[in-house]
Structures are given as structure tokens and as C-alpha cells.
Scaffold this active site. Structure first.
Site, short mmCIF file in Angstrom:
data_model
loop_
_atom_site.label_atom_id
_atom_site.label_comp_id
_atom_site.label_asym_id
_atom_site.label_seq_id
_atom_site.Cartn_x
_atom_site.Cartn_y
_atom_site.Cartn_z
N TYR A 82 -5.21 54.11 21.75
CA TYR A 82 -5.89 53.59 20.57
C TYR A 82 -6.07 52.08 20.68
CZ TYR A 82 -6.45 52.18 15.66
OH TYR A 82 -6.89 51.63 14.49
N HIS A 112 -12.13 41.51 11.44
CA HIS A 112 -10.92 41.59 10.63
C HIS A 112 -10.59 40.27 9.93
CE1 HIS A 112 -10.56 45.30 12.76
NE2 HIS A 112 -9.33 45.56 12.35
N ASN A 221 -2.12 43.37 14.52
CA ASN A 221 -1.36 44.56 14.16
C ASN A 221 0.10 44.24 13.85
OD1 ASN A 221 -1.28 47.33 13.69
ND2 ASN A 221 -2.36 47.79 15.60
#
Length: 526
Positions: A82, A112, A221
Site C-alpha cells: 500500500y 494532503h 502517516n
């Protein structure tokens, strides 16, 4: 900083009731060096946030290098991972070719970086960066050592990324704005003001990075946002709870409370480490008080805002201890997605949910409620100090004659802040929401939980500052023959060295600001 022998630097060792601290991290204190080998704790993050130097150990550097080699093997072998060779969010099943992986990493930052509102404070962004470096140093993210070193360089240089405070349901937008600086985009702030990231990197003689496979996802993340902010919340709460005991003892003395409320044998009947510690602290603070001695047996029991100080403050300390444990566990955990592990011969990828911060979000909600309750009870004590029906003191602690309002409206301010905290204390963890085309259909709102915890703590600092002023004013109005306890007297004298008694002769807001500095800049010495 306040020049007073009573005040000292905030504690950065485990909180010991009534004990002095050993080292400070506020302005004016020599910054420490934090060596990142094993996972950092919240105290380490708070030190770095306030100026300590972060140094990566050789072992941490080796772990980062090994994780990068694993990612390179994953790319070479085309093992599905991913955000490495797939899209992100609802695009997780769209395969991305090796030639597009740099573009994917860059585009993740661009899409983002959606933060809005005023920038985070300098120490808040530093805390997030320190927590991110800590996460990468576990050796499970796969970013290059070059990227981590550039984050450390930003900390060393004082060129701190400009990060809008709002726009995250979890962790993405804050880290995206930090990571923009690594590629020469966005803005930084330093002692000279605001400048472009490109210019800042030029001044540091560093080239903007070209992000490789997985790096775009790794740098946005995980839970560094909430762990960094939570570490600062813990540091401020620790100091605030020390002040809460001290200031409430002053009010208790002014209102001639019954010392039996703090009797050790009585308090031992309820099992709580925090309650026992607060009770001992209050007994120490009020030892040898002439006011308390003269009030012995005056009434059967005091109102709850006085006699439950050990119970409420103690409960908050128990919540603090639990929250600190959760934050340290989070810092010791791998919070990336995907996680890389295994060997170069047999690399493994876990594209699961380690980035979700449910436990720390719940902990921040709990800490918020605890601090809000402690502050709410402080406002009740302020009301008793200014109310002549229960205080035995002049109305609103003001000069007589009807032309002076004294602390009448300061109590309004405290009531307003308590109400604001009540609204903020609604749990962020229950906000929920659905994002990314149903792929991310449960949200923990951990970073918003930490942000509102910091806001609640700031309001609590203001409420206790008002109580501190009111308690000092009340002492001025006590009969001269009634002596204060030596330790509360030391606090009173320290306040009066900086802030004179209030006579409606100046805006009271200035006094409140000065008292906030007492509460925020240093912890009480005992």
C-alpha cells in the site's frame, strides 16, 4: 521569566508532590541533548520541543537504513504494498508502476497539505517532528536516512515548518505541511520571521529532496502529530496540577477550611495514589498555619469545592499517570502504514491499521475532562472568595464604598472559561465521520483530541491564575494577627513581589496576564 526564589523550572522528572525539579526546558535554561537509541518517552519529546538537541544513535541510523533496503527489495520484486506501488485511500487497488512511484510520493504531499487556520506554535511543530523521527527510528517505515537527517537539521537550525492547526481527522495534513519543506515547498518560520522553504534550504546549504517510493506516504502517516502534541499536553498538565494544589491550599486557608479534610487516616480509606499524594501535599503546604489553627472546629464540614480537593485533584493525577503510560506506549509502537519488516531475502509488508490512534485519542479525551474538572472546581472556589455571604471578607475583595468592583468580573471570566472547557471536553473520539470513498469509514480524531486538550489546559492555566490573584488579595484582607502557613506565605510574597494589591486602579486584565506567567513559566518549588 519571573525572578523569584519561590519559582523553579518545570519538572522533567516524574512528578513528586512537594519536591523540587531537577532540570528545566523553558526559555532561559540550557537545552539538553536527547539521544535517540531506544524509543523516546513523552518527557524526551517535550525537551526537544523546548529546544533540546536530538541526536540519532548509530543503532537507530542502522535500523532506518535496513528498513529502506527492505522497501527497495519490495519495489524490485514488485511485492504489492500500500502506498509503495499502489495508490492510497480508496485508490489502494490501483497499481503504480516503478516509474511513477516518485510522482506518487510527491503528489501525496501536495494533495494532503490541506491545513487551514493559524499555524501551530513553534514548540508544537517541534514536538511533532521529534515524534516523527522517533517513529522512523523504529526501522519499520522505510524512508531514507537522508530524509530523517534533514528533519533533524530543521530542528537544529530553528527553521520550523509552518503548519496550519486544523484540517486533520487523524494525522495527514500536519505532517504533509512539515514534509513540504523537505522538498522545497511550503514555508518555515524562524527568529527572523517567515520565509519560503526553498530559501530556507538554500541557507542551510541543503538541496530539496526528491522523494522515493513509499517516502511520500511515510512522512504523512502514523501518529507523530498526536504523540508530539500529547507530550506537550502532559508537560503542561504536570506543572498545572502542581500549581492547582498550591493555589487551592491558599484559597482553603483564606476560607478557614477544616484541616480534617486532609487527614491521612481518612484519605487512606479511598485507594488512589493521586489522592494520597495530593493529601500529603496539602498537609505540607498548610503546616503551621495560624489561620487554619484558629479555625479548628468552626464548622462541621466545608463545602465540596474545599473538602474534595484531594479527591478531585487526586483523580486527575491518576488520569495523568494513565495518559502518560498510553503516550509512552504509543511512542514505543510502530505507527506507520504499511509497516516493512523481515529480511532482505524475505521482506514482509503489513498494509494494515497501525497508524490509527484510537488509544491515544481516548487518552487525550480523558485528560481533557480531568483538567476541565479541576479547573471547574477552581472557579467555584473563586466564587466563594469573592462572595461576602460565605467568605467573611469584603465583597468581591474590593475596597469599601461601592465605587470598586474588585474581583467581581474576574469571576465572570473564570466562569466563561469553565463553560468553554465544558464545550471543548466533548469527546473527539466519538466524532466519527467517513472519508476516502468509504475506504476509511471509522475515524478516531486523535490529533483533534490533543489540540483541544491543549486549549483546555490553556483555559485552566488562566482560571488558576485568577484564583491565585484572588487568594493573594484575600490574604491582604485577613486580620493581621492570623498568620499564614510558611509555604503559602512564600507563594503570597512571590506574587506580591511582582503584582501589587488590586485597587480598581488599572485594568485587571494586566494582572491576570502576569499571573498566567506565574502559572505557565515555572512550577512551584514545593
Amino acid at each position: 521569566m519571573l525572578a523569584s526564589s519561590f519559582l523553579q523550572a518545570p519538572s522533567i522528572e516524574p512528578m513528586v508532590i512537594g519536591a523540587g525539579s531537577s532540570e528545566g526546558f523553558d526559555h532561559g535554561y540550557a537545552p539538553a541533548v536527547v539521544n535517540l537509541d531506544a524509543p523516546l518517552g513523552w518527557r524526551d519529546i517535550a525537551r526537544i520541543a523546548h529546544g533540546a538537541k536530538l541526536v540519532l544513535s548509530p543503532e537507530a541510523r542502522a535500523r532506518i537504513d535496513h528498513a529502506r533496503a527492505l522497501v527497495e527489495q519490495i519495489v524490485e520484486r514488485r511485492i504489492r504494498a500500500y502506498g509503495v506501488n499502489t495508490g492510497v485511500g480508496a485508490l489502494c487497488d490501483v497499481v503504480v508502476s516503478p516509474s511513477e512511484q516518485r510522482t506518487l510520493s510527491r503528489n501525496i504531499l501536495m494533495s494532503h497539505a490541506v491545513g487551514v487556520g493559524e499555524p501551530l506554535r513553534r514548540e508544537e511543530t517541534r514536538a511533532i517532528i521529534a515524534a516523527a523521527v522517533n517513529n522512523f527510528a523504529h526501522g519499520r517505515s522505510g524512508v531514507r536516512l537522508e530524509l530523517v537527517d534533514l528533519l533533524v537539521t530543521l530542528l537544529d537550525s530553528g527553521a520550523i515548518p509552518e503548519v496550519p492547526a486544523f484540517g486533520s481527522v487523524g494525522y495527514l495534513s500536519h505532517m504533509a505541511h512539515i514534509a513540504l519543506v523537505l522538498i522545497g515547498e511550503g514555508f518555515v518560520r524562524d527568529d527572523t520571521g517567515r520565509t519560503s522553504a526553498a530559501r530556507a534550504l538554500q541557507q542551510l546549504e541543503r538541496e530539496p529532496l526528491v522523494l522515493e517510493a513509499k517516502e511520500g506516504l511515510s512522512v504523512v502517516n502514523g501518529t507523530p502529530c498526536v504523540t508530539g502534541l500529547a507530550s506537550l499536553a502532559l508537560a503542561r498538565t504536570e506543572r498545572l496540577l502542581q500549581w492547582a494544589d498550591t493555589i487551592s491550599a491558599m484559597t482553603f486557608e483564606n476560607l478557614r477550611g477544616q484541616a480534617a479534610a486532609f487527614d491521612a487516616d481518612s484519605l487512606a480509606l479511598r485507594i488512589s495514589p493521586g489522592l494520597a499524594a495530593v493529601g500529603a501535599h496539602l498537609r505540607e503546604l498548610l503546616a503551621d498555619s495560624g489561620i487554619i489553627a484558629a479555625s479548628f472546629g468552626r464548622i462541621t464540614q466545608d463545602p465540596l469545592s474545599l473538602r474534595t480537593i484531594p479527591h478531585v485533584h487526586g483523580a486527575a493525577r491518576d488520569v495523568f499517570a494513565t495518559t502518560a503510560e498510553v503516550v509512552n506506549r504509543e511512542l514505543a509502537s510502530v505507527t506507520d502504514n504499511p509497516v516493512v519488516t523481515g529480511t532482505l531475502a524475505a521482506p514482509r509488508v503489513f498494509s494494515q491499521a497501525h497508524a490509527v490512534g484510537a488509544s491515544i485519542g481516548l487518552a487525550m479525551d480523558s485528560l481533557s475532562t480531568a483538567v476541565a474538572e479541576v479547573a471547574a472546581m477552581a472557579e467555584r472556589r473563586i466564587d466563594r472568595l469573592v462572595n461576602p455571604l460565605v467568605s467573611g471578607l469584603p465583597a468581591f475583595l474590593a475596597d469599601s464604598g461601592g465605587t470598586c468592583s474588585g474581583f467581581m468580573i474576574a469571576q465572570y471570566t473564570a466562569a466563561s472559561l469553565v463553560a468553554h472547557n465544558r464545550r471543548l471536553a466533548m469527546p473527539a473520539s466519538l466524532d466519527g465521520g467517513i472519508t476516502s470513498g468509504l475506504q476509511e469509514d471509522h475515524l478516531c480524531h486523535a490529533t483533534p483530541a490533543a489540540l483541544k486538550a491543549l486549549e483546555i489546559i490553556a483555559n485552566a492555566e488562566r482560571i488558576f491564575a485568577i484564583e491565585l490573584l484572588a487568594a493573594a488579595q484575600a490574604y491582604d484582607l485577613q486580620p493581621a494577627e492570623l498568620t499564614r502557613a510558611p509555604k503559602t506565605d512564600a507563594v503570597y510574597r512571590s506574587v506580591r513581589a511582582a503584582i501589587s494589591p488590586y485597587r480598581d486602579d488599572r485594568p485587571l486584565a494586566g494582572d491576570i496576564a502576569a499571573a498566567v506567567a506565574f502559572v505557565c513559566e515555572a512550577a512551584p518549588a514545593f
